[in-house]
Design a protein around this motif. Sequence first.
Motif, PDB file in Angstrom:
ATOM      1  N   LEU A  30     -30.808  32.527 -39.489  1.00 37.59           N
ATOM      2  CA  LEU A  30     -30.578  34.004 -39.211  1.00 37.59           C
ATOM      3  C   LEU A  30     -31.513  34.922 -39.751  1.00 37.59           C
ATOM      4  N   ASP A  37     -26.600  42.478 -40.236  1.00 36.54           N
ATOM      5  CA  ASP A  37     -27.300  41.240 -40.430  1.00 36.54           C
ATOM      6  C   ASP A  37     -26.624  40.729 -41.813  1.00 36.54           C
ATOM      7  N   SER A  40     -23.309  39.597 -41.374  1.00 44.40           N
ATOM      8  CA  SER A  40     -23.346  38.342 -40.460  1.00 44.40           C
ATOM      9  C   SER A  40     -23.599  37.103 -41.345  1.00 44.40           C
ATOM     10  N   ALA A  44     -21.378  33.715 -41.765  1.00 43.53           N
ATOM     11  CA  ALA A  44     -22.217  32.176 -41.412  1.00 43.53           C
ATOM     12  C   ALA A  44     -22.183  31.441 -42.547  1.00 43.53           C
ATOM     13  N   THR A  81     -35.552  36.304 -43.458  1.00 38.68           N
ATOM     14  CA  THR A  81     -34.641  35.141 -42.661  1.00 38.68           C
ATOM     15  C   THR A  81     -33.853  34.333 -43.768  1.00 38.68           C
TER      16      THR A  81
END
Length: 157
Positions: A30, A37, A40, A44, A81
Motif C-alpha cells: 500500500l 491512505d 486504508s 487493510a 509504502t
Amino acid sequence: MPQLSDTAHALAPGAAASAPPAEPADPLRLTLRSEEDLLSVRHAVRAATLKAGFGIVDQTRVVTAASELARNAYVHGGGGTLLIEYPQQAGREGLRLTVSDNGPGIGDLKEALTDGFTTGGGLGHGLGGARCLMDDFEIRSNPDEGTTVTVTRWARP
C-alpha cells in the motif's frame, strides 16, 4: 512468561486435533501519500490480522502499531509504502509489516525510541510503542535515505 490465548476453539466429536498448514497469503503493498491512505492502512491491516487468525487483542496491537508507523512515514518521511506479509516459522503463523519512506532519516535512533521523545506535536509513543506491541522489531535509517521499520507479530498457539 506463558502466553494466554485470545480465543478458544472447540473440536467437533471425531475432528482432527490439528488442521493442515494454511497456504501463505500473498503480500500486499500500500502507498502512504495521504490521510485517506492512513485509513486504508488500518482497514487493510485489520483484514490481514483476521486472515492470520489473530484474536481481538493481537488484532488491536498490530493495527495500532501499523497506524503509528504509517503515520510516522507520512508525517516525517513525506510518504512511503507499507508491505504486509504472512511469514511462517517453526510451525507458527505471523504477520509482518514493513513501512518504508524516503524522508530525511532519523538522526538518533536511540533517542527516537525513547518513550516520550517527539519531533512533532505527538505524545512520543510511536516508534517505541510499536516496538512494545510487536514481537519482532527492526529499524534501519540513514540520513537523507529514509527509514524502514519491519515489525512482526506471531500468532499465539
